[in-house]
Design a protein around this motif. Sequence first.
Motif, short mmCIF file in Angstrom:
data_model
loop_
_atom_site.label_atom_id
_atom_site.label_comp_id
_atom_site.label_asym_id
_atom_site.label_seq_id
_atom_site.Cartn_x
_atom_site.Cartn_y
_atom_site.Cartn_z
N VAL A 94 8.03 -4.22 11.64
CA VAL A 94 7.08 -3.93 10.56
C VAL A 94 7.68 -2.89 9.64
N ASP A 95 7.59 -3.12 8.35
CA ASP A 95 8.07 -2.17 7.35
C ASP A 95 7.11 -0.98 7.30
N ARG A 96 7.50 0.12 7.89
CA ARG A 96 6.64 1.30 7.96
C ARG A 96 6.26 1.82 6.58
N GLU A 97 7.17 1.71 5.63
CA GLU A 97 6.89 2.22 4.28
C GLU A 97 5.75 1.47 3.60
N ALA A 98 5.54 0.22 4.02
CA ALA A 98 4.46 -0.57 3.42
C ALA A 98 3.09 0.04 3.71
N LEU A 99 3.00 0.87 4.75
CA LEU A 99 1.74 1.52 5.08
C LEU A 99 1.27 2.44 3.97
N PHE A 100 2.22 2.94 3.20
CA PHE A 100 1.90 3.99 2.24
C PHE A 100 1.78 3.46 0.81
N ALA A 101 1.72 2.15 0.64
CA ALA A 101 1.60 1.57 -0.69
C ALA A 101 0.32 2.08 -1.37
N GLU A 102 0.44 2.41 -2.63
CA GLU A 102 -0.70 2.95 -3.36
C GLU A 102 -1.74 1.88 -3.64
N GLY A 103 -2.99 2.21 -3.40
CA GLY A 103 -4.08 1.30 -3.72
C GLY A 103 -4.27 0.15 -2.75
N ALA A 104 -3.59 0.20 -1.60
CA ALA A 104 -3.70 -0.88 -0.63
C ALA A 104 -5.03 -0.79 0.12
N GLY A 105 -5.36 -1.84 0.85
CA GLY A 105 -6.55 -1.81 1.69
C GLY A 105 -6.38 -0.79 2.80
N PRO A 106 -7.44 -0.54 3.55
CA PRO A 106 -7.39 0.51 4.57
C PRO A 106 -6.40 0.20 5.69
N VAL A 107 -5.89 1.27 6.28
CA VAL A 107 -5.09 1.17 7.50
C VAL A 107 -5.98 1.61 8.66
N VAL A 108 -6.01 0.81 9.71
CA VAL A 108 -6.80 1.12 10.89
C VAL A 108 -5.89 1.78 11.92
#
Length: 274
Positions: free
Chosen positions: A112-126
């Motif tokens: 999993v691309d860890r940096e994708a977690l921090f994309a601006e304006g993305a849906g919530p991370v659980v």
Amino acid sequence: MRNLEPALTSLANPRVKGWAKLSERKNREKEGRFKLEGVHLVAEALASGWPLECVVFEEGMGVPEELLAYADNQPSSSSSPSWIPVSPDIIAKCVETETPQPVFAVAYRKPVDREALFAEGAGPVVVLDGVQDPGNVGTIVRSAAASGASAVVLGKGTADLYNAKTLRSTMGTLFYLPVLEADLTELLPEARRHGKTLYGTSLQATKSCYEVELGRDAWLLFGNEGSGLSPKVEELVDRPIIIPMTGKAESLNVAMAATVLLFEAQRQRMALER
């Protein structure tokens, strides 16, 4: 049928022994492989293009009807799974359900691309901190996928995603949503530095989940079924929130609470997009 291999009938076959060992977490982690039991999970994996090593089916019953199109039409390449007929006792040895369906697959874990977690304006991370019940973890992954969450993070003490019970509870939704394991004491401060707000449910909170902004850049933290968030993780919560309950109940199951917040986040996102 392309990529059809000769039938296996011996329980002493090295491949069979290797498949059986994937019932243990340590072997799944060591080899980067896991098993998918039953027609539905195998079909979802094939439909999503998830990397599979092989699909194993009971020789006397043939490939299940729901999988025939994938068996007949898959491209013939090194990345396509092999299809392997086996005897019923091999199925029984390799799967964990008491009344097994006559098919399972061996799948590869995907990075999993860890940096994708921090994309601006993305849906919530659980974020799950010590959620131990496989059924709860699988249900939360399913709700996260259904509500458009951007990822699920499994912290220390959380049930293994690739446990057979967890996989069944996801109903195949894990193939469409990034799920990763992480050290929360390292990841959560990093999320803050990227402008994410960390929310955790608390009976002492003064703000309801309907009064805060969950639609964008929200990280939703959920703790152990009995004890809640661990002290170190709880210290990192930016905004404690409460799910208001007008009926007679002390609290909600963690999977139910996660589902409520996830669909409230979806409602808010949809309102912003109108």
